[in-house]
Design an enzyme around this catalytic site. Structure first.
Site, PDB file in Angstrom:
ATOM      1  N   ARG A 263      -1.022  13.622   7.305  1.00  0.00           N
ATOM      2  CA  ARG A 263      -0.282  12.583   5.993  1.00  0.00           C
ATOM      3  C   ARG A 263       1.140  12.144   6.379  1.00  0.00           C
ATOM      4  NH1 ARG A 263      -3.266  16.397   2.288  1.00  0.00           N
ATOM      5  NH2 ARG A 263      -5.245  15.405   2.146  1.00  0.00           N
ATOM      6  N   GLU A 384      -6.980   7.797   2.898  1.00  0.00           N
ATOM      7  CA  GLU A 384      -6.501   9.110   3.523  1.00  0.00           C
ATOM      8  C   GLU A 384      -6.071   9.929   2.352  1.00  0.00           C
ATOM      9  OE1 GLU A 384      -5.613  10.028   6.831  1.00  0.00           O
ATOM     10  OE2 GLU A 384      -7.149   8.401   7.328  1.00  0.00           O
TER      11      GLU A 384
END
Ligand SMILES: Cc1cc2nc3c(=O)[nH]c(=O)nc-3n(C[C@H](O)[C@H](O)[C@H](O)COP(=O)(O)OP(=O)(O)OC[C@H]3O[C@@H](n4cnc5c(N)ncnc54)[C@H](O)[C@@H]3O)c2cc1C
Length: 404
Positions: A263, A384
């Protein structure tokens, strides 16, 4: 005893400058054209491959940096140039991450170099998880993988959607359900090698931003792949399924740690867009005169720029912290990976909107890059893992409770 340092080392500074120079001289000048064309910028990808930026070696070395900071640095500079083109160049790394997360050493060595190819024969990869009815809720995937023992092949059927490089890629990594009753614990990842019959591209999406990056549906219609394409191998899958059927613990914690570690790299892309917009707005505010003085001489504008800079620096530090934690194997006990992507994504949306305000009417038209940066920034609160899902992860991590 002064172990902590936020100084970049020589290697990092060199890589940062090299990528910045490429972003400034090749990516940025091409950004408007490819945003308007909404096509894959092949000449730019070719140039990136020619200088070794789009290559297995470069990405492997950047990933190997023991501090974890090099990948965020590279991604920030690329997206500072243009996020759509940056994703067109580095979208393959999504597929690479899928192979790394689940593949055996042998599979990694076989398939990862094939995700990049060579400067004379460039290859792209894609990572196919999302489906029309399974976005945030990845446990409800409908794409099925069934094993044909007689021929030792897996047969994939289903529709994937919103796939970066979908159908355009040479190699697709597909996540499918082997045992739907087990939800996400009944899923497995498969490599679909180049040219496999039964995999085709569905509709290509026309998007709000990052338009140089190709996003499309991927249709799997009796798509057969050899048994060796099951990432991790059949034995490991069978063991995992048996554990899940008995209600014993699975490797979902490991999968979560992998996502948390990737991330900050996505967050760094958002930081790159925000920085581009801030720098442009700062320069503009110093030059633009109204009421006989530069607009930055008004606190209303100067304070906006001060806040923009503060948010960008905070976002970058969150990304660096999470990247460092991932590399050091520290537990993400408060969802620090999610924090970095969430804060950076929302910062990019907010900063680019402020930049439009600083430019006034000039910020709203396509002759200036600021409106494009705002359109590009928005995806960072969606893909994401959406901002809501990141907040869920953080809330669950800090409370230890199953917040809905
Ligand atoms: C340009 C682009 C590129 C992409 N690339 C890829 C790719 O390469 N590979 C891939 O697999 N996928 C890819 N995606 C898919 C992306 O990851 C999904 O769009 C994302 O996960 C959200 O899923 P969804 O769009 O179905 O939205 P939904 O899951 O339907 O969400 C809709 C809204 O509901 C909210 N929501 C959902 N569940 C909850 C909950 N439990 N609590 C609170 N709020 C909730 C969401 O936050 C969101 O605001 C891409 C998407 C885009 C737009």
């Amino acid at each position: 005893m002064a172990d902590l340092s936020l100084d970049l080392n020589e290697d990092q500074l060199q890589i940062q400058k090299w990528v910045h120079d490429f972003a400034e001289s090749v990516i940025r000048p091409a950004a408007h054209e490819w945003d308007e064309r909404e096509e894959t910028p092949w000449p730019i990808i070719e140039e990136a491959a020619r200088i070794g930026l789009y290559s297995f070696e470069f990405v492997a070395n950047a990933f190997a940096d023991p501090t974890g900071i090099t990948m965020p640095l590279v991604n920030e500079e690329m997206s500072w140039g243009d996020a759509g083109i940056a994703l067109a160049i580095f979208g393959s790394t999504l597929g690479v991450a899928g192979i790394f997360a689940n593949g055996t050493q042998e599979q990694i060595l076989e398939w990862v170099p094939q995700c990049f190819g060579t400067p004379d024969d460039i290859k792209l990869a894609a990572f196919c998880v999302s489906e029309p009815d399974a976005g945030s809720d990845v446990s409800s995937l409908r794409t099925r993988a069934t094993y044909d023992e007689a021929s030792d092949t897996w047969v994939l059927n289903g529709t994937k959607t919103w796939i970066t490089n979908g159908g355009l890629a040479d190699l697709h990594v597909v996540v499918a359900s082997v045992d739907p009753a087990l939800g996400s614990r009944g899923q497995a990842s498969f490599v679909v090698p180049p040219g496999t019959p039964g995999l085709s591209q569905g509709q290509k999406f026309k998007k709000m931003g990052i338009r140089a990056s190709h996003t499309a549906e991927v249709i799997l219609d009796d798509c057969r792949v050899p048994g060796s394409c099951l990432l991790g191998g059949k034995e490991r899958l069978d063991e995992r399924l048996a554990r899940a059927r008995e209600g014993r613990s699975s490797s979902s914690q490991a999968a979560m740690a992998t996502f948390e570690a990737s991330r900050p790299i996505v967050g760094a892309q958002a930081v790159g867009i925000a920085r581009a917009a801030y720098e442009y707005a700062l320069q503009y505010a110093k030059e633009r005169k109204q009421f006989g003085r530069a607009i930055i001489e008004n606190q209303a504008i100067a304070f906006k720029l001060a806040d923009m800079k503060m948010h960008i620096d905070a976002a970058r530090l969150l990304c660096w912290r999470a990247a460092w934690m991932g590399k050091a194997g520290k537990p993400f006990s408060a969802g620090e990976g999610s924090m970095s992507k969430l804060f950076a994504g929302e910062t990019a949306v907010w900063v680019t909107e402020q930049a439009i305000q600083v430019l006034g009417g000039y910020g709203y038209v396509r002759d200036y890059p600021v409106e494009r940066w705002h359109r590009d920034a928005k995806i960072y609160t969606i893909f994401e893992g959406t901002s809501e899902i990141q907040r869920l992860i953080i809330a669950r991590a800090i409370s230890g409770m199953h917040i809905q």
